[in-house]
Motif scaffolding. Structure first.
Motif, PDB file in Angstrom:
ATOM      1  N   HIS A   1     -40.539  -0.510  35.763  1.00 27.75           N
ATOM      2  CA  HIS A   1     -39.867   0.762  35.517  1.00 27.75           C
ATOM      3  C   HIS A   1     -38.979   0.570  34.294  1.00 27.75           C
ATOM      4  CE1 HIS A   1     -41.276   2.700  39.178  1.00 27.75           C
ATOM      5  NE2 HIS A   1     -41.043   1.558  39.806  1.00 27.75           N
TER       6      HIS A   1
ATOM      7  N   LEU B   1     -39.443   3.060  45.516  1.00 34.29           N
ATOM      8  CA  LEU B   1     -39.668   2.885  44.075  1.00 34.29           C
ATOM      9  C   LEU B   1     -40.738   1.844  43.785  1.00 34.29           C
ATOM     10  CD1 LEU B   1     -38.638   3.652  41.203  1.00 34.29           C
ATOM     11  CD2 LEU B   1     -37.088   1.691  41.383  1.00 34.29           C
TER      12      LEU B   1
ATOM     13  N   LYS C   1     -35.159   8.462  33.951  1.00 33.18           N
ATOM     14  CA  LYS C   1     -34.518   7.163  33.738  1.00 33.18           C
ATOM     15  C   LYS C   1     -33.032   7.249  34.064  1.00 33.18           C
ATOM     16  CE  LYS C   1     -37.744   5.872  30.020  1.00 33.18           C
ATOM     17  NZ  LYS C   1     -37.858   5.561  28.562  1.00 33.18           N
TER      18      LYS C   1
ATOM     19  N   ALA D   1     -45.690   4.656  36.913  1.00 34.83           N
ATOM     20  CA  ALA D   1     -45.560   3.263  36.486  1.00 34.83           C
ATOM     21  C   ALA D   1     -46.912   2.549  36.543  1.00 34.83           C
ATOM     22  CB  ALA D   1     -44.537   2.537  37.362  1.00 34.83           C
TER      23      ALA D   1
ATOM     24  N   ASN E   1     -42.698   8.307  40.643  1.00 31.45           N
ATOM     25  CA  ASN E   1     -42.293   7.234  39.723  1.00 31.45           C
ATOM     26  C   ASN E   1     -43.264   6.060  39.802  1.00 31.45           C
ATOM     27  OD1 ASN E   1     -39.126   8.307  40.430  1.00 31.45           O
ATOM     28  ND2 ASN E   1     -39.631   7.867  38.301  1.00 31.45           N
TER      29      ASN E   1
END
Length: 512
Positions: free
Chosen positions: A496, A334, A292, A451, A447
């Motif tokens: 996220h 992402l 994070k 997620a 990531n």
């Protein structure tokens, strides 16, 4: 320390290193043609921009070379950033001169100069028979007793011609196969393929396990035969090939052996299987997702809040880069989980919509578009990407007559558009303090997968979005196609946690 003092220290240090290297070369004799070609190829790296060169070699190598130079010359390691880069620049230039000097020294083996003493004591043998005091003689490899089929080099040339004809291998993959074939034949000789035995494969594996990584780039090992490179690696405590690289090399050779078995009229034994070493090779163990804190650092950095200029992207300023690949690739990684090259090679026409759902078409289209395993897919465009103006950006590119989404990215020598983009991102996140040894662009893919899992997306849908082969029975039955609307609904669930993009100035096309 002024520039003149720095040059003097660098010159003195590398002159001493050069004298030792020449003495070692006098013992070994002249370079082979292959060794000279590798040195010449490596010299091209030194012509790169200073920062690009050290980025290619890696932070650990740069740090080790810097510290080694400082220790040898009594230069304090604690220096301003500008001075450290200046020192590394001089080291890079000195290394280039070092290898040019070795190539010049190699020419001395082509003739005799009786006006000087020989570089090493040599005495003429009194007879052709070796004595107990003779230097060790390399015994040539025993030739096969009878014809055992075509030579390995001939078979591999046929394989290369086959894959080049159908365009199946990228330049990067072809070069990788060639490198491992060359290493194997350097160690075991170029022989008929049926003449090789399991012992040859075992010896190859033993060498791989001790071989230094980047041996044809490191000053301590460049130009050295494999076994000499191993000795140098032990002397200098250099890192060796990873288990994954060892297994890749063994797999490459095994693939050629299996291909040969299908081509020849006689059975070709699989001397490379099973031989792979145990490795912790799960993708999660090779790459970490960004934390994070790292994501916050990346998306709150000058690239997204305004930077000083295109060159000084890590310095805050008023320049907006939302029309560049630097800006969009991390966002796309992402929110799509796509591989870097899949994004770098996108054409404007690959961004489309169906029944109101905008999507990215990841596929092998033109000759320069490649997808791992050749597996095409549709990836819905996440609402966050729409919010920051990705579709406006695509519309602007289309109206400007651009064929590719990121025309500034050029096709690399490896056959991929991602070569420079990977270096640029790695350097950027390193300089803003968001990089670790196990994070890279591929971390965005982790990531995204995390997620999806946290949002309750079904594993099969997760794998389809990422372009993974479906595991188990799911991959064996059905065509694997899922309606775009189903993928869109799954993708919209992805978030996220603790990451906000509200501060980002998105792309706003004039036509919007």
């Amino acid at each position: 320390m002024n520039y003149g003092e720095l040059r003097t220290k660098v010159h003195g240090h590398f002159k001493r290193v050069l004298e030792r290297a020449k003495a070692r070369r006098d013992e070994l004799g002249p370079y082979t043609e292959g060794e000279k070609e590798r040195i010449i190829d490596t010299l091209q790296y030194y012509e790169m921009d200073n920062e690009d060169y050290w980025d290619l070699m890696g932070k650990e190598y740069a740090t080790r070379e810097y510290q080694k130079f400082c220790d040898a010359t009594d230069v304090a390691q604690a220096q301003p950033v500008e001075t450290r880069w200046a020192i590394l620049d001089e080291i890079r230039k000195a290394q280039a001169s070092f290898y040019n000097a070795l190539l010049e020294h190699d020419k001395t083996f082509e003739k005799y100069d009786f006006s000087t003493k020989p570089s090493a004591a040599v005495s003429a043998p009194e007879s052709a028979q070796p004595t107990s005091s003779s230097a060790p003689v390399k015994v040539p490899m025993k030739p096969p007793e009878a014809s055992s089929g075509p030579l390995l080099s001939v078979l591999f040339a046929e394989k290369k011609a086959e894959v080049e004809q159908i365009g199946r291998w990228s330049a990067k993959l072809l070069n990788d196969y060639q490198a491992w074939i060359d290493l194997f034949t350097e160690l075991q000789g170029d022989r008929p393929i049926l003449d090789y035995k399991k012992a040859d494969a075992r010896d190859f594996k033993t060498v791989l396990l001790e071989l230094p990584s980047n041996r044809n780039k490191l000053p301590q090992t460049i130009g050295l035969p494999p076994r000499d490179a191993i000795k140098a690696a032990k002397d200098h405590c250099l890192p060796t090939l990873s288990a994954g690289t060892v297994n890749k090399a063994l797999g490459r050779l095994q693939g050629i052996w299996k291909w040969a078995d299908k081509q020849l009229d006689v059975e070709v034994a699989d001397i490379f299987g099973p031989m792979k070493v145990d490795e912790n090779n799960k993708a999660r163990n090779q790459h970490d997702p960004f934390s994070k804190e790292q994501l916050h650092t990346i998306f709150n950095s000058p690239l997204y809040t305004g930077c000083k200029s295109r060159r000084l992207r890590t310095v805050p300023g008023d320049t907006n880069l939302n029309d560049t690949s630097w800006y969009w690739l991390p966002l796309l990684g992402l929110w799509t989980g796509a591989r870097l090259n899949e994004l770098c090679q996108l054409h404007v026409d690959d961004i489309d919509q169906e029944e109101g759902v905008p999507f990215i078409r990841v596929h092998e289209g033109n000759e320069d578009q490649r997808v791992k395993f050749g597996k095409s897919r549709l990836v819905p465009i996440h609402p966050e990407l729409i919010e920051v103006g990705f579709l406006h950006f695509i519309k602007a590119q289309r109206q400007a007559g651009q064929e590719r989404v990121f025309p500034e990215l050029k096709l690399g020598a490896t056959g991929y558009y991602s070569d420079q983009a990977s270096k640029d991102l790695s350097r950027y996140i390193d300089r803003i303090g968001a990089k670790t040894g196990k994070t890279s662009f591929h971390s965005f893919r982790h990531n995204f997968k995390d997620a999806c899992r946290n949002a309750g997306v079904q594993p099969d849908i997760n794998d389809i979005l990422l372009g993974h082969a479906l595991p188990g029975m799911a991959g064996r039955y059905g065509d694997g196609n899922v309606p775009l609307q189903v993928l869109h609904e799954a993708n919209c669930k992805v978030t996220h946690a603790s990451l906000s993009l509200c501060h980002i100035t998105g792309f706003e096309a004039e036509c919007a």
